[in-house]
Scaffold this motif. Sequence first.
Motif, PDB file in Angstrom:
ATOM      1  N   VAL A  64     -63.069 -11.575 -70.540  1.00  0.00           N
ATOM      2  CA  VAL A  64     -63.857 -11.838 -71.991  1.00  0.00           C
ATOM      3  C   VAL A  64     -65.049 -11.806 -71.947  1.00  0.00           C
ATOM      4  O   VAL A  64     -66.003 -12.972 -71.675  1.00  0.00           O
ATOM      5  CB  VAL A  64     -63.001 -12.838 -72.579  1.00  0.00           C
ATOM      6  N   PRO A  65     -65.856 -10.601 -72.137  1.00  0.00           N
ATOM      7  CA  PRO A  65     -67.402 -10.662 -71.886  1.00  0.00           C
ATOM      8  C   PRO A  65     -68.069 -11.393 -72.976  1.00  0.00           C
ATOM      9  O   PRO A  65     -69.155 -11.166 -73.372  1.00  0.00           O
ATOM     10  CB  PRO A  65     -67.661  -9.136 -71.737  1.00  0.00           C
ATOM     11  N   HIS A  66     -67.610 -11.561 -74.221  1.00  0.00           N
ATOM     12  CA  HIS A  66     -67.901 -11.920 -75.421  1.00  0.00           C
ATOM     13  C   HIS A  66     -67.707 -13.454 -75.527  1.00  0.00           C
ATOM     14  O   HIS A  66     -66.473 -14.169 -75.534  1.00  0.00           O
ATOM     15  CB  HIS A  66     -67.363 -11.280 -76.699  1.00  0.00           C
ATOM     16  N   THR A  67     -68.654 -14.367 -75.391  1.00  0.00           N
ATOM     17  CA  THR A  67     -68.842 -15.885 -75.265  1.00  0.00           C
ATOM     18  C   THR A  67     -68.007 -16.230 -76.363  1.00  0.00           C
ATOM     19  O   THR A  67     -66.980 -17.033 -76.100  1.00  0.00           O
ATOM     20  CB  THR A  67     -70.295 -16.292 -75.390  1.00  0.00           C
ATOM     21  N   SER A 107     -54.597 -15.197 -65.581  1.00  0.00           N
ATOM     22  CA  SER A 107     -56.094 -15.444 -65.232  1.00  0.00           C
ATOM     23  C   SER A 107     -56.881 -15.014 -66.380  1.00  0.00           C
ATOM     24  O   SER A 107     -56.585 -13.834 -67.108  1.00  0.00           O
ATOM     25  CB  SER A 107     -56.438 -14.824 -64.052  1.00  0.00           C
ATOM     26  N   VAL A 108     -57.959 -15.778 -66.538  1.00  0.00           N
ATOM     27  CA  VAL A 108     -59.107 -15.568 -67.526  1.00  0.00           C
ATOM     28  C   VAL A 108     -60.335 -15.504 -66.838  1.00  0.00           C
ATOM     29  O   VAL A 108     -60.636 -16.411 -66.372  1.00  0.00           O
ATOM     30  CB  VAL A 108     -58.882 -16.260 -68.581  1.00  0.00           C
ATOM     31  N   VAL A 109     -61.136 -14.511 -66.913  1.00  0.00           N
ATOM     32  CA  VAL A 109     -62.636 -14.455 -66.411  1.00  0.00           C
ATOM     33  C   VAL A 109     -63.644 -14.327 -67.671  1.00  0.00           C
ATOM     34  O   VAL A 109     -63.358 -13.230 -68.297  1.00  0.00           O
ATOM     35  CB  VAL A 109     -62.976 -13.427 -65.316  1.00  0.00           C
ATOM     36  N   GLY A 110     -64.418 -15.192 -68.093  1.00  0.00           N
ATOM     37  CA  GLY A 110     -65.456 -14.875 -69.032  1.00  0.00           C
ATOM     38  C   GLY A 110     -66.837 -14.454 -68.576  1.00  0.00           C
ATOM     39  O   GLY A 110     -67.166 -14.912 -67.409  1.00  0.00           O
ATOM     40  N   HIS A 111     -67.711 -14.141 -69.517  1.00  0.00           N
ATOM     41  CA  HIS A 111     -69.056 -13.716 -68.970  1.00  0.00           C
ATOM     42  C   HIS A 111     -69.840 -14.608 -70.068  1.00  0.00           C
ATOM     43  O   HIS A 111     -69.751 -14.439 -71.431  1.00  0.00           O
ATOM     44  CB  HIS A 111     -69.373 -12.308 -69.332  1.00  0.00           C
ATOM     45  N   CYS A 112     -70.373 -15.830 -69.651  1.00  0.00           N
ATOM     46  CA  CYS A 112     -70.966 -16.922 -70.366  1.00  0.00           C
ATOM     47  C   CYS A 112     -71.784 -17.587 -69.653  1.00  0.00           C
ATOM     48  O   CYS A 112     -72.010 -17.523 -68.357  1.00  0.00           O
ATOM     49  CB  CYS A 112     -69.830 -17.546 -71.089  1.00  0.00           C
TER      50      CYS A 112
END
Length: 353
Positions: free
Chosen positions: A258-261, A283-288
Motif C-alpha cells: 500500500v503506497p498511499h499513506t 502480509s501488508v507493507v506500507g510506504h509511509c
Amino acid sequence: MRIDDDERRCQLMFTSKDVARLAGVSQSTVSYVMTGKRPISEETRKRVQAAIDLLSYQPNAGAQALASSRTRVIGLVVPVGGDLGNTGVVPFLETITQCAREADHDVLLVTADEGASGLTRLDGRSLCDAIVMMVIAARDERIPVIPSLRVPVVLIGIPDDPSGLHCVDIDFTQAGRLAVQELAGTGHQRIVVIGHPPHTIARGNSFVGQFQRGVNEAAAAAGIRTGLVQLPESTPSGARVVVDEALSGAEPADGLIVPHTSAIPHVLGALLQRGMVPGRDISVVGHCTDSAAEEMDPAVTNVSHAPREISRRAMRTLFALLDDEGGNPPPHGVELVPSRLTRRKTTVTTLRP
C-alpha cells in the motif's frame, strides 16, 4: 515628565553600527553573526550577541533588502486539493520553514494551482530570492518556465526529464523494490499493489510510476507476478472494494503493498472485517513515515518515506545556490534519499500452505 531608561531605549533607533561600536567589532562582523554566512569565533559571537540584546537591536528587513538586493524570502509552491494535507505535506512545510528561519529567511506560500503563472509572478515581482516546488508531475507544465526565471529553483520531486534542474526526493523506485523483496523473501507468491486513488493519478505525480517501476523490477528478479488494483477513494468503503478484489479469484493475494499513506489504516480495517489478521493471515507493507507506521494498529511493516530529510536536503541545495559567491553553484542533478524497510507486525514470516 521623566522618561526611564527602558522607555528611552525604545525611542531610539539603533543600527548595526551601534552594535558594532558597543561590541568592538566591524559592521560586517555583526552581519556575519546574524546571518551565519561566515565562521565567527565563539568569543566574538557572544560579544556581538550581548550588544544586540542590550540594545534590543532588530534589523530592518526593508533596509536589508535594499542593501543586498535580496528579499530574504523563500517562495514555496505547495499542492492543493485531495488529501495531501493529511498524508505528509505538513512535515515538509514545518521543516522548510524551520530551515528558512534558521537562515534568517521567511517563507511565502503559493498554491500549485497557479501553475506556471505563479512562478513568473513570484519572479517578475521580485517577491522572493528562490523557489521550492513540491509534488512534481511526470510531465509538469511548469518545468519549461524554470530556465527563464532569475531566481534559483529546487524541486521536491522528479519529472520524467530532470535535465538542468535541481531535484531532491525519496528514491521511490528503490522503495517499490524493497517492498517486493520483503514479501518475496518471506515466501509470498501472490502480491497485489493497492494503487493510488484517482485524484493522485489525475495529477500525474511522478512518484506513482517510479514506485510501480521498482515493484515490477523486483518482481521480475524474483520470478513472481504482481497485480495492481486501483483504489477508488481513500476511505474505509474504498479499501473494502480493493481488498475484496485482491482476495477474490482462484489465487487470492497473500501479500499487499500500500503506497498511499492514508489508505493503509483503511486496508488494515477492511482485512480485519473479513476476519483476516494482518501479520498472521496476510502480509501488508506500507510506504509511509516510520512514525505513521508505528502509530497504526497493528504497527505496519513499512518502507520509509522521509519528508524532513528530503526538505533539509532541498533547503541545503537552495541556500548553496543563494550563497554562491564564487561562481561555483552546486551542479544540476537529482539527489535521492534512500528508503529503508522496517519489519513490524504486519509481515507473515511463516506462510501457511
